[in-house]
Scaffold this motif. Structure first.
Motif, PDB file in Angstrom:
ATOM      1  N   ARG A  60      34.683  48.175  36.878  1.00 30.68           N
ATOM      2  CA  ARG A  60      34.995  48.574  38.243  1.00 30.68           C
ATOM      3  C   ARG A  60      35.762  47.473  38.952  1.00 30.68           C
ATOM      4  NH1 ARG A  60      29.514  51.761  40.068  1.00 30.68           N
ATOM      5  NH2 ARG A  60      28.559  50.666  38.323  1.00 30.68           N
ATOM      6  N   GLU A  61      36.504  47.859  39.975  1.00 30.74           N
ATOM      7  CA  GLU A  61      37.281  46.878  40.735  1.00 30.74           C
ATOM      8  C   GLU A  61      37.078  47.065  42.220  1.00 30.74           C
ATOM      9  OE1 GLU A  61      41.111  46.549  37.743  1.00 30.74           O
ATOM     10  OE2 GLU A  61      41.442  46.884  39.890  1.00 30.74           O
ATOM     11  N   ALA A  62      37.181  45.987  42.963  1.00 34.35           N
ATOM     12  CA  ALA A  62      37.092  46.078  44.417  1.00 34.35           C
ATOM     13  C   ALA A  62      37.843  44.909  45.033  1.00 34.35           C
ATOM     14  CB  ALA A  62      35.627  46.030  44.845  1.00 34.35           C
ATOM     15  N   ASP A  63      38.143  45.017  46.321  1.00 32.79           N
ATOM     16  CA  ASP A  63      38.683  43.839  47.008  1.00 32.79           C
ATOM     17  C   ASP A  63      37.575  42.808  47.179  1.00 32.79           C
ATOM     18  OD1 ASP A  63      41.308  44.792  47.470  1.00 32.79           O
ATOM     19  OD2 ASP A  63      40.556  46.061  49.102  1.00 32.79           O
ATOM     20  N   VAL A  64      36.407  43.307  47.569  1.00 34.48           N
ATOM     21  CA  VAL A  64      35.298  42.425  47.894  1.00 34.48           C
ATOM     22  C   VAL A  64      34.022  42.906  47.222  1.00 34.48           C
ATOM     23  CG1 VAL A  64      33.995  41.369  49.785  1.00 34.48           C
ATOM     24  CG2 VAL A  64      36.286  42.269  50.231  1.00 34.48           C
TER      25      VAL A  64
END
Ligand SMILES: Cc1cc2nc3c(=O)[nH]c(=O)nc-3n(C[C@H](O)[C@H](O)[C@H](O)COP(=O)(O)OP(=O)(O)OC[C@H]3O[C@@H](n4cnc5c(N)ncnc54)[C@H](O)[C@@H]3O)c2cc1C
Ligand code: SF4
Ligand code: SF4
Lengths: 405, 60
Positions: A3-7
Protein backbone atom coordinates in the motif's frame (compact mmCIF):
# COMPACT_ATOMS: atom_id res chain seq x y z
CA UNK A 1 0.73 -5.43 -3.22
CA UNK A 2 2.28 -2.80 -1.03
CA UNK A 3 0.00 0.00 0.00
CA UNK A 4 1.04 3.60 -0.51
CA UNK A 5 0.18 6.89 1.12
CA UNK A 6 1.47 10.42 1.45
CA UNK A 7 1.48 10.08 5.21
CA UNK A 8 1.47 7.08 7.54
CA UNK A 9 0.30 7.94 11.03
CA UNK A 10 1.28 5.34 13.63
CA UNK A 11 -1.19 5.34 16.51
CA UNK A 12 -4.86 6.34 16.63
CA UNK A 13 -4.92 8.22 19.93
CA UNK A 14 -5.72 11.93 20.27
CA UNK A 15 -2.43 12.94 18.61
CA UNK A 16 -2.66 10.55 15.67
CA UNK A 17 -6.34 11.13 14.99
CA UNK A 18 -5.95 14.90 14.98
CA UNK A 19 -2.88 14.65 12.73
CA UNK A 20 -4.87 12.46 10.34
CA UNK A 21 -7.82 14.86 10.31
CA UNK A 22 -5.64 17.88 9.56
CA UNK A 23 -3.51 16.19 6.91
CA UNK A 24 -6.52 14.64 5.17
CA UNK A 25 -8.30 17.95 5.20
CA UNK A 26 -5.33 19.47 3.39
CA UNK A 27 -5.69 16.83 0.70
CA UNK A 28 -3.02 14.34 1.72
CA UNK A 29 -3.60 10.61 1.40
CA UNK A 30 -3.38 9.39 4.98
CA UNK A 31 -3.15 5.88 6.41
CA UNK A 32 -3.47 5.37 10.16
CA UNK A 33 -2.18 2.15 11.74
CA UNK A 34 -3.15 1.06 15.25
CA UNK A 35 -2.69 -2.13 17.19
CA UNK A 36 -6.10 -1.83 18.76
CA UNK A 37 -9.15 -3.61 17.40
CA UNK A 38 -11.50 -0.84 18.47
CA UNK A 39 -10.30 2.73 18.25
CA UNK A 40 -10.15 4.26 21.72
CA UNK A 41 -10.54 1.00 23.63
CA UNK A 42 -9.25 -0.04 26.04
CA UNK A 43 -8.87 3.37 27.68
CA UNK A 44 -5.63 4.11 29.54
CA UNK A 45 -6.65 7.44 30.96
CA UNK A 46 -8.42 9.36 33.74
CA UNK A 47 -10.29 11.27 31.02
CA UNK A 48 -10.09 14.61 32.83
CA UNK A 49 -9.14 17.67 30.78
CA UNK A 50 -10.23 21.20 29.92
CA UNK A 51 -12.82 22.62 27.56
CA UNK A 52 -10.00 24.37 25.73
CA UNK A 53 -9.22 21.08 23.96
CA UNK A 54 -12.02 22.09 21.59
CA UNK A 55 -9.80 24.69 20.01
CA UNK A 56 -7.50 22.39 18.00
CA UNK A 57 -10.42 20.09 17.08
CA UNK A 58 -12.16 19.96 13.75
CA UNK A 59 -15.47 18.98 15.32
CA UNK A 60 -18.11 20.33 17.65
CA UNK A 61 -18.55 19.31 21.23
CA UNK A 62 -20.46 16.05 21.40
CA UNK A 63 -21.77 13.34 23.69
CA UNK A 64 -18.17 12.55 24.58
CA UNK A 65 -18.14 15.34 27.16
CA UNK A 66 -19.77 13.46 30.02
CA UNK A 67 -19.28 15.82 32.94
CA UNK A 68 -18.26 19.35 33.88
CA UNK A 69 -17.18 19.32 37.51
CA UNK A 70 -17.04 22.70 39.21
CA UNK A 71 -15.26 21.76 42.42
CA UNK A 72 -12.07 20.01 43.36
CA UNK A 73 -11.77 18.52 46.81
CA UNK A 74 -8.11 18.20 47.79
CA UNK A 75 -7.08 15.71 50.43
CA UNK A 76 -3.60 16.60 51.76
CA UNK A 77 -1.50 14.22 53.90
CA UNK A 78 -2.74 15.85 57.13
CA UNK A 79 -6.29 14.78 56.32
CA UNK A 80 -7.68 18.34 56.39
CA UNK A 81 -9.42 18.41 53.05
CA UNK A 82 -10.34 21.66 51.34
CA UNK A 83 -12.40 22.63 48.33
CA UNK A 84 -11.42 24.71 45.33
CA UNK A 85 -14.01 26.28 43.08
CA UNK A 86 -12.67 25.29 39.66
CA UNK A 87 -15.60 26.58 37.61
CA UNK A 88 -13.37 29.16 35.90
CA UNK A 89 -11.01 26.41 34.73
CA UNK A 90 -13.68 24.73 32.61
CA UNK A 91 -12.70 21.20 33.50
CA UNK A 92 -14.43 18.49 31.49
CA UNK A 93 -14.52 14.72 31.83
CA UNK A 94 -14.50 12.78 28.58
CA UNK A 95 -15.67 9.44 27.42
CA UNK A 96 -12.51 8.73 25.49
CA UNK A 97 -13.90 5.80 23.55
CA UNK A 98 -16.72 7.95 22.20
CA UNK A 99 -14.34 10.87 21.71
CA UNK A 100 -11.79 8.93 19.71
CA UNK A 101 -14.43 7.15 17.66
CA UNK A 102 -15.96 10.49 16.81
CA UNK A 103 -12.54 11.77 15.74
CA UNK A 104 -11.96 8.64 13.66
CA UNK A 105 -15.33 9.16 11.96
CA UNK A 106 -14.36 12.71 11.10
CA UNK A 107 -11.00 11.52 9.74
CA UNK A 108 -12.72 8.90 7.62
CA UNK A 109 -15.13 11.47 6.20
CA UNK A 110 -12.09 13.43 5.11
CA UNK A 111 -10.54 10.41 3.43
CA UNK A 112 -8.27 8.87 6.07
CA UNK A 113 -7.94 5.09 5.88
CA UNK A 114 -7.38 2.89 8.91
CA UNK A 115 -5.46 -0.34 9.37
CA UNK A 116 -6.35 -1.84 12.74
CA UNK A 117 -5.05 -4.77 14.78
CA UNK A 118 -1.56 -4.38 13.32
CA UNK A 119 1.61 -3.27 15.07
CA UNK A 120 4.25 -1.25 13.25
CA UNK A 121 7.60 -2.98 13.74
CA UNK A 122 9.87 -1.32 11.22
CA UNK A 123 10.59 2.12 9.86
CA UNK A 124 11.75 2.31 6.31
CA UNK A 125 13.42 4.59 3.86
CA UNK A 126 16.65 3.93 2.07
CA UNK A 127 19.91 5.71 2.58
CA UNK A 128 19.66 6.74 6.18
CA UNK A 129 19.93 4.00 8.74
CA UNK A 130 17.66 4.34 11.72
CA UNK A 131 18.96 4.13 15.25
CA UNK A 132 17.91 0.67 16.24
CA UNK A 133 15.78 -2.31 15.58
CA UNK A 134 12.40 -3.29 16.79
CA UNK A 135 11.15 -6.77 16.78
CA UNK A 136 14.20 -8.05 15.06
CA UNK A 137 13.36 -5.99 11.99
CA UNK A 138 16.11 -3.64 10.99
CA UNK A 139 15.00 -0.07 10.61
CA UNK A 140 15.84 1.94 7.57
CA UNK A 141 16.92 -1.12 5.74
CA UNK A 142 15.39 -4.30 4.67
CA UNK A 143 12.42 -6.17 5.94
CA UNK A 144 12.64 -9.80 5.03
CA UNK A 145 14.77 -8.96 2.07
CA UNK A 146 12.44 -6.33 0.69
CA UNK A 147 13.29 -2.70 0.81
CA UNK A 148 10.72 -0.60 2.62
CA UNK A 149 9.51 2.47 0.86
CA UNK A 150 12.62 4.50 0.19
CA UNK A 151 11.62 7.86 -1.23
CA UNK A 152 13.70 10.51 -2.84
CA UNK A 153 12.91 13.83 -1.26
CA UNK A 154 14.92 17.01 -1.65
CA UNK A 155 17.42 14.97 -3.60
CA UNK A 156 18.15 12.12 -1.22
CA UNK A 157 16.59 9.03 0.29
CA UNK A 158 15.58 9.47 3.87
CA UNK A 159 14.12 7.61 6.77
CA UNK A 160 10.37 8.02 6.98
CA UNK A 161 9.70 6.45 3.63
CA UNK A 162 7.33 3.91 5.08
CA UNK A 163 6.67 1.36 7.75
CA UNK A 164 6.59 -2.41 8.13
CA UNK A 165 3.73 -4.14 9.95
CA UNK A 166 3.96 -7.22 12.11
CA UNK A 167 2.22 -9.33 9.46
CA UNK A 168 5.00 -8.52 7.03
CA UNK A 169 3.16 -5.89 5.01
CA UNK A 170 5.11 -2.85 3.93
CA UNK A 171 3.52 0.53 3.44
CA UNK A 172 5.29 3.15 1.39
CA UNK A 173 4.89 6.81 2.27
CA UNK A 174 6.64 10.15 2.01
CA UNK A 175 6.24 10.86 5.68
CA UNK A 176 5.72 8.98 8.93
CA UNK A 177 4.12 10.59 11.98
CA UNK A 178 4.80 8.64 15.17
CA UNK A 179 1.81 9.18 17.46
CA UNK A 180 2.38 5.81 19.05
CA UNK A 181 2.15 6.81 22.67
CA UNK A 182 4.56 6.18 25.49
CA UNK A 183 6.17 3.09 24.01
CA UNK A 184 6.87 4.88 20.72
CA UNK A 185 8.53 2.37 18.47
CA UNK A 186 8.86 5.15 15.91
CA UNK A 187 10.71 7.26 18.48
CA UNK A 188 13.18 4.47 19.14
CA UNK A 189 13.54 3.36 15.53
CA UNK A 190 14.28 6.91 14.42
CA UNK A 191 16.62 7.50 17.33
CA UNK A 192 14.59 10.53 18.44
CA UNK A 193 13.83 9.02 21.84
CA UNK A 194 15.54 6.52 24.11
CA UNK A 195 14.00 3.95 26.45
CA UNK A 196 12.35 5.86 29.30
CA UNK A 197 14.20 5.73 32.61
CA UNK A 198 11.84 4.30 35.25
CA UNK A 199 11.87 7.54 37.23
CA UNK A 200 10.57 9.38 34.16
CA UNK A 201 7.58 7.09 33.72
CA UNK A 202 4.33 7.60 35.56
CA UNK A 203 2.54 4.34 36.19
CA UNK A 204 -1.12 4.23 37.20
CA UNK A 205 -4.10 1.94 37.63
CA UNK A 206 -7.75 2.86 37.55
CA UNK A 207 -11.10 1.28 38.28
CA UNK A 208 -14.31 2.38 36.69
CA UNK A 209 -16.61 2.25 39.71
CA UNK A 210 -20.29 2.52 40.34
CA UNK A 211 -21.61 3.90 43.61
CA UNK A 212 -23.59 6.57 45.42
CA UNK A 213 -20.55 8.08 47.07
CA UNK A 214 -19.24 10.64 44.66
CA UNK A 215 -20.67 14.04 44.00
CA UNK A 216 -21.11 14.56 40.30
CA UNK A 217 -19.74 18.10 40.24
CA UNK A 218 -16.66 17.39 42.35
CA UNK A 219 -13.35 15.76 41.50
CA UNK A 220 -11.30 14.40 44.39
CA UNK A 221 -7.51 14.38 44.55
CA UNK A 222 -5.62 12.58 47.33
CA UNK A 223 -1.90 12.92 48.07
CA UNK A 224 0.47 11.59 50.70
CA UNK A 225 2.67 8.59 51.32
CA UNK A 226 -0.12 6.54 52.79
CA UNK A 227 -2.19 6.58 49.64
CA UNK A 228 0.14 7.21 46.72
CA UNK A 229 3.80 7.81 47.61
CA UNK A 230 5.34 10.04 44.95
CA UNK A 231 2.03 10.35 43.16
CA UNK A 232 -1.67 10.87 43.75
CA UNK A 233 -5.05 9.20 43.72
CA UNK A 234 -8.14 10.59 42.02
CA UNK A 235 -11.88 10.32 41.66
CA UNK A 236 -13.19 11.76 38.39
CA UNK A 237 -16.97 11.38 38.39
CA UNK A 238 -18.59 10.60 35.09
CA UNK A 239 -22.27 10.50 34.32
CA UNK A 240 -24.71 9.05 36.80
CA UNK A 241 -23.15 6.84 39.43
CA UNK A 242 -19.98 6.09 37.50
CA UNK A 243 -16.52 7.42 38.34
CA UNK A 244 -12.91 6.86 37.34
CA UNK A 245 -11.06 6.03 40.54
CA UNK A 246 -7.32 5.78 40.09
CA UNK A 247 -3.94 5.87 41.79
CA UNK A 248 -0.48 6.22 40.41
CA UNK A 249 3.09 7.28 40.90
CA UNK A 250 4.76 10.10 39.00
CA UNK A 251 7.91 8.13 38.38
CA UNK A 252 8.54 4.49 39.19
CA UNK A 253 10.73 4.11 42.27
CA UNK A 254 10.64 1.80 45.22
CA UNK A 255 6.84 1.80 45.60
CA UNK A 256 4.43 -1.06 45.14
CA UNK A 257 2.81 -1.51 41.70
CA UNK A 258 0.06 1.00 40.93
CA UNK A 259 -2.71 -1.58 41.11
CA UNK A 260 -1.66 -2.51 44.65
CA UNK A 261 -1.83 1.15 45.68
CA UNK A 262 -5.24 1.49 44.09
CA UNK A 263 -6.61 -1.66 45.70
CA UNK A 264 -5.55 -0.47 49.16
CA UNK A 265 -6.96 3.00 48.57
CA UNK A 266 -10.32 1.75 47.38
CA UNK A 267 -10.66 -0.87 50.13
CA UNK A 268 -10.17 1.81 52.72
CA UNK A 269 -12.07 4.68 51.15
CA UNK A 270 -14.81 3.19 48.97
CA UNK A 271 -15.39 -0.37 50.19
CA UNK A 272 -19.03 -0.33 49.11
CA UNK A 273 -18.65 0.86 45.54
CA UNK A 274 -18.75 -1.71 42.76
CA UNK A 275 -15.75 -2.18 40.46
CA UNK A 276 -17.01 -2.19 36.88
CA UNK A 277 -13.66 -2.73 35.22
CA UNK A 278 -9.92 -2.29 35.69
CA UNK A 279 -7.52 -0.37 33.54
CA UNK A 280 -3.96 0.81 33.78
CA UNK A 281 -1.37 2.69 31.85
CA UNK A 282 1.78 4.72 31.82
CA UNK A 283 2.58 8.31 30.97
CA UNK A 284 5.89 10.08 30.30
CA UNK A 285 6.78 12.46 33.15
CA UNK A 286 10.42 13.22 32.38
CA UNK A 287 11.96 16.36 30.86
CA UNK A 288 10.86 17.33 27.33
CA UNK A 289 12.89 16.30 24.29
CA UNK A 290 14.56 19.01 22.22
CA UNK A 291 13.52 17.87 18.80
CA UNK A 292 10.68 15.71 17.56
CA UNK A 293 11.67 15.49 13.89
CA UNK A 294 14.32 13.68 11.91
CA UNK A 295 14.46 13.21 8.18
CA UNK A 296 10.86 12.50 7.19
CA UNK A 297 9.70 11.41 10.63
CA UNK A 298 7.73 13.52 13.09
CA UNK A 299 6.66 12.56 16.60
CA UNK A 300 3.62 13.96 18.42
CA UNK A 301 1.83 13.37 21.72
CA UNK A 302 3.15 10.98 24.36
CA UNK A 303 5.56 9.61 21.74
CA UNK A 304 7.28 13.01 21.79
CA UNK A 305 6.93 13.22 25.60
CA UNK A 306 4.29 15.92 25.15
CA UNK A 307 2.67 15.31 28.54
CA UNK A 308 2.67 17.59 31.55
CA UNK A 309 4.74 15.93 34.24
CA UNK A 310 3.11 17.77 37.11
CA UNK A 311 -0.08 15.73 36.89
CA UNK A 312 0.53 13.42 33.92
CA UNK A 313 -2.00 15.15 31.67
CA UNK A 314 -1.42 14.77 27.97
CA UNK A 315 -4.72 14.89 26.08
CA UNK A 316 -4.65 18.61 25.40
CA UNK A 317 -1.00 18.72 24.31
CA UNK A 318 -1.38 15.58 22.18
CA UNK A 319 -4.30 17.17 20.32
CA UNK A 320 -2.33 20.35 19.66
CA UNK A 321 0.85 18.56 18.62
CA UNK A 322 -1.19 16.27 16.38
CA UNK A 323 -2.85 19.28 14.77
CA UNK A 324 0.50 20.95 14.14
CA UNK A 325 2.09 17.79 12.75
CA UNK A 326 -0.97 17.14 10.56
CA UNK A 327 -0.83 20.67 9.16
CA UNK A 328 2.85 20.24 8.36
CA UNK A 329 2.15 16.88 6.72
CA UNK A 330 -0.58 18.45 4.59
CA UNK A 331 1.80 21.11 3.32
CA UNK A 332 4.56 18.56 2.79
CA UNK A 333 2.27 16.37 0.72
CA UNK A 334 1.76 19.29 -1.64
CA UNK A 335 5.30 20.45 -2.31
CA UNK A 336 7.63 17.89 -0.62
CA UNK A 337 9.59 20.65 1.03
CA UNK A 338 11.23 19.58 4.26
CA UNK A 339 10.94 23.06 5.66
CA UNK A 340 7.41 22.11 6.78
CA UNK A 341 8.82 19.34 8.93
CA UNK A 342 11.27 21.71 10.54
CA UNK A 343 8.46 24.21 11.06
CA UNK A 344 6.45 21.62 12.95
CA UNK A 345 9.38 21.20 15.30
CA UNK A 346 9.56 24.94 15.88
CA UNK A 347 5.80 25.25 16.31
CA UNK A 348 5.34 22.63 19.00
CA UNK A 349 8.31 23.99 20.87
CA UNK A 350 7.04 27.56 20.74
CA UNK A 351 3.73 26.24 22.00
CA UNK A 352 4.79 24.08 24.93
CA UNK A 353 8.50 23.40 25.38
CA UNK A 354 8.96 26.01 28.06
CA UNK A 355 5.95 24.83 30.00
CA UNK A 356 6.84 21.17 29.71
CA UNK A 357 10.18 22.05 31.27
CA UNK A 358 8.56 24.11 34.00
CA UNK A 359 6.08 21.34 34.65
CA UNK A 360 8.88 18.79 34.97
CA UNK A 361 10.82 21.00 37.40
CA UNK A 362 7.71 21.48 39.57
CA UNK A 363 6.97 17.78 39.48
CA UNK A 364 10.49 16.86 40.56
CA UNK A 365 10.20 19.17 43.56
CA UNK A 366 6.60 18.56 44.53
CA UNK A 367 6.67 14.76 44.55
CA UNK A 368 10.15 14.50 46.11
CA UNK A 369 8.74 14.00 49.62
CA UNK A 370 5.50 14.15 51.54
CA UNK A 371 6.75 17.31 53.20
CA UNK A 372 7.28 19.02 49.85
CA UNK A 373 3.79 17.94 48.78
CA UNK A 374 2.27 19.27 52.01
CA UNK A 375 3.95 22.60 51.43
CA UNK A 376 2.52 22.78 47.94
CA UNK A 377 -0.94 21.92 49.28
CA UNK A 378 -0.72 24.67 51.93
CA UNK A 379 0.06 27.19 49.22
CA UNK A 380 -2.88 25.98 47.18
CA UNK A 381 -5.20 26.13 50.18
CA UNK A 382 -4.23 29.74 50.71
CA UNK A 383 -4.75 30.65 47.06
CA UNK A 384 -7.84 28.50 46.52
CA UNK A 385 -10.57 30.95 47.57
CA UNK A 386 -9.15 33.54 45.17
CA UNK A 387 -9.08 31.40 42.05
CA UNK A 388 -12.64 32.00 40.94
CA UNK A 389 -12.29 35.76 41.32
CA UNK A 390 -9.26 36.05 39.06
CA UNK A 391 -9.89 38.46 36.21
CA UNK A 392 -8.04 36.16 33.78
CA UNK A 393 -8.02 32.46 33.03
CA UNK A 394 -6.21 30.89 36.01
CA UNK A 395 -4.49 28.49 33.63
CA UNK A 396 -3.03 31.44 31.80
CA UNK A 397 -1.70 32.83 35.05
CA UNK A 398 -0.05 29.52 35.85
CA UNK A 399 1.38 28.79 32.42
CA UNK A 400 1.96 32.26 30.98
CA UNK A 401 1.01 33.14 27.46
CA UNK A 402 2.33 29.91 26.01
CA UNK A 403 0.20 26.89 25.44
CA UNK A 404 -3.08 28.30 26.76
CA UNK A 405 -4.42 29.53 23.49
CA UNK B 1 21.72 -17.94 33.76
CA UNK B 2 19.44 -15.04 32.98
CA UNK B 3 16.05 -15.18 34.61
CA UNK B 4 13.04 -15.91 32.47
CA UNK B 5 10.49 -13.20 31.88
CA UNK B 6 6.91 -14.46 32.04
CA UNK B 7 3.91 -12.51 30.77
CA UNK B 8 0.35 -12.98 31.94
CA UNK B 9 -2.15 -12.56 29.13
CA UNK B 10 -5.05 -12.45 31.60
CA UNK B 11 -3.68 -9.50 33.53
CA UNK B 12 -2.14 -7.45 30.71
CA UNK B 13 -4.02 -4.29 29.68
CA UNK B 14 -1.82 -3.63 26.63
CA UNK B 15 -0.61 -0.24 27.82
CA UNK B 16 2.92 -0.46 26.41
CA UNK B 17 4.66 0.70 29.59
CA UNK B 18 7.00 -2.30 29.58
CA UNK B 19 8.01 -1.63 25.97
CA UNK B 20 8.73 2.02 26.83
CA UNK B 21 11.24 1.21 29.56
CA UNK B 22 12.97 -1.91 28.19
CA UNK B 23 16.57 -0.83 27.48
CA UNK B 24 17.16 -3.75 25.15
CA UNK B 25 14.29 -3.50 22.66
CA UNK B 26 13.29 -6.98 23.69
CA UNK B 27 9.51 -6.52 23.68
CA UNK B 28 6.94 -6.08 20.93
CA UNK B 29 3.34 -5.44 21.82
CA UNK B 30 1.07 -6.98 19.20
CA UNK B 31 -2.69 -6.72 18.99
CA UNK B 32 -3.30 -9.76 21.18
CA UNK B 33 0.08 -10.69 22.57
CA UNK B 34 3.28 -9.37 24.12
CA UNK B 35 6.20 -10.90 22.29
CA UNK B 36 9.36 -11.37 24.35
CA UNK B 37 12.41 -11.70 22.13
CA UNK B 38 14.41 -14.28 24.00
CA UNK B 39 17.57 -13.42 22.10
CA UNK B 40 17.46 -9.85 23.37
CA UNK B 41 15.95 -10.07 26.84
CA UNK B 42 18.66 -10.07 29.52
CA UNK B 43 16.28 -10.62 32.44
CA UNK B 44 17.05 -7.27 34.06
CA UNK B 45 13.50 -6.86 35.40
CA UNK B 46 13.10 -3.19 34.54
CA UNK B 47 9.87 -3.87 32.66
CA UNK B 48 8.54 -5.79 35.68
CA UNK B 49 8.90 -2.63 37.77
CA UNK B 50 7.30 -0.48 35.09
CA UNK B 51 4.18 -2.62 34.72
CA UNK B 52 1.31 -1.01 36.65
CA UNK B 53 -0.53 -4.26 37.28
CA UNK B 54 2.17 -6.90 37.70
CA UNK B 55 1.45 -8.70 34.45
CA UNK B 56 5.16 -9.48 34.11
CA UNK B 57 7.27 -11.54 36.49
CA UNK B 58 10.81 -12.87 36.44
CA UNK B 59 11.19 -16.55 37.19
CA UNK B 60 14.46 -18.15 38.20
C1 LIG C 1 -3.78 5.94 33.95
C2 LIG C 1 -3.63 7.19 33.15
C3 LIG C 1 -4.46 8.27 33.42
C4 LIG C 1 -4.35 9.43 32.66
N1 LIG C 1 -5.21 10.45 32.91
C5 LIG C 1 -5.18 11.56 32.16
C6 LIG C 1 -6.12 12.60 32.36
O1 LIG C 1 -7.02 12.50 33.21
N2 LIG C 1 -6.05 13.71 31.59
C7 LIG C 1 -5.09 13.85 30.61
O2 LIG C 1 -5.06 14.89 29.94
N3 LIG C 1 -4.19 12.86 30.37
C8 LIG C 1 -4.21 11.73 31.12
N4 LIG C 1 -3.31 10.73 30.86
C9 LIG C 1 -2.36 10.89 29.77
C10 LIG C 1 -3.04 10.68 28.41
O3 LIG C 1 -3.75 9.45 28.43
C11 LIG C 1 -2.00 10.66 27.29
O4 LIG C 1 -1.13 11.77 27.43
C12 LIG C 1 -2.66 10.70 25.92
O5 LIG C 1 -3.43 9.55 25.70
C13 LIG C 1 -1.61 10.82 24.82
O6 LIG C 1 -2.21 10.69 23.57
P1 LIG C 1 -1.40 10.11 22.34
O7 LIG C 1 -2.29 10.23 21.17
O8 LIG C 1 -0.06 10.73 22.29
O9 LIG C 1 -1.11 8.58 22.69
P2 LIG C 1 -2.10 7.37 23.05
O10 LIG C 1 -3.42 7.84 23.45
O11 LIG C 1 -1.33 6.53 23.99
O12 LIG C 1 -2.24 6.60 21.66
C14 LIG C 1 -1.19 5.84 21.12
C15 LIG C 1 -1.78 4.79 20.19
O13 LIG C 1 -0.73 4.17 19.46
C16 LIG C 1 -0.98 2.80 19.33
N5 LIG C 1 0.33 2.17 19.09
C17 LIG C 1 1.45 2.26 19.87
N6 LIG C 1 2.48 1.64 19.29
C18 LIG C 1 2.02 1.13 18.12
C19 LIG C 1 2.63 0.39 17.07
N7 LIG C 1 3.92 0.08 17.07
N8 LIG C 1 1.86 0.01 16.02
C20 LIG C 1 0.53 0.34 15.99
N9 LIG C 1 -0.09 1.07 16.94
C21 LIG C 1 0.65 1.45 17.99
C22 LIG C 1 -1.64 2.41 20.62
O14 LIG C 1 -2.44 1.27 20.46
C23 LIG C 1 -2.49 3.66 20.91
O15 LIG C 1 -3.80 3.55 20.39
C24 LIG C 1 -3.38 9.54 31.62
C25 LIG C 1 -2.54 8.46 31.36
C26 LIG C 1 -2.67 7.29 32.10
C27 LIG C 1 -1.76 6.16 31.78
S1 SF4 D 1 13.66 -8.13 31.61
FE1 SF4 D 1 14.90 -6.35 30.95
S2 SF4 D 1 15.63 -6.91 28.90
FE2 SF4 D 1 13.98 -8.36 29.40
S3 SF4 D 1 12.18 -7.41 28.47
FE3 SF4 D 1 12.26 -6.72 30.61
S4 SF4 D 1 13.35 -4.78 30.55
FE4 SF4 D 1 13.72 -5.80 28.60
S1 SF4 E 1 3.29 -2.83 31.16
FE1 SF4 E 1 2.18 -4.65 31.90
S2 SF4 E 1 0.03 -4.26 31.38
FE2 SF4 E 1 1.26 -2.82 30.20
S3 SF4 E 1 1.57 -3.87 28.23
FE3 SF4 E 1 3.34 -4.37 29.52
S4 SF4 E 1 2.79 -6.31 30.51
FE4 SF4 E 1 0.90 -5.45 29.68
Amino acid sequence: MAREADVVVVGAGPAGLNAAIRASKAGAKVLVVDRKKTIGAPVHCGEGTFARILKPLDMEEGRWVVNRPENMLLHPPNGKEFNIDISSLNVIILDRVLFEQEMAKRAEELGTEFILEKTVVGLGGGGVKAGGTTGGVKAGGEVEGVKVGGVAVDGGERMGGGVALDDGEKITSHLVIGCDGIESGIGRLSGLTKPLPLEDMGSAAQYRMEGDIWIEDTVDVFVGDKIAPGGYAWVFPKRGKLANVGAGVMGVGGHPPALTLLRRFVEERYPDARIVDTMAGCVPVGPPIDTAVKDNVMLAGDAARHAYAIAGGGIHSALWAGAMAGDAAGLFAQDKQRVHIREYDENWKAFMHKNLKKSYARKAKMYSSEKAMSRFMSGLKFAAPLIKYLPIDPLRLWWGKHDVS
Amino acid sequence: MAKLLVWSRDKCVFCGGCVAVCPHDALILHSKELEILSGKCVGCGICVKGCPISALVLEA
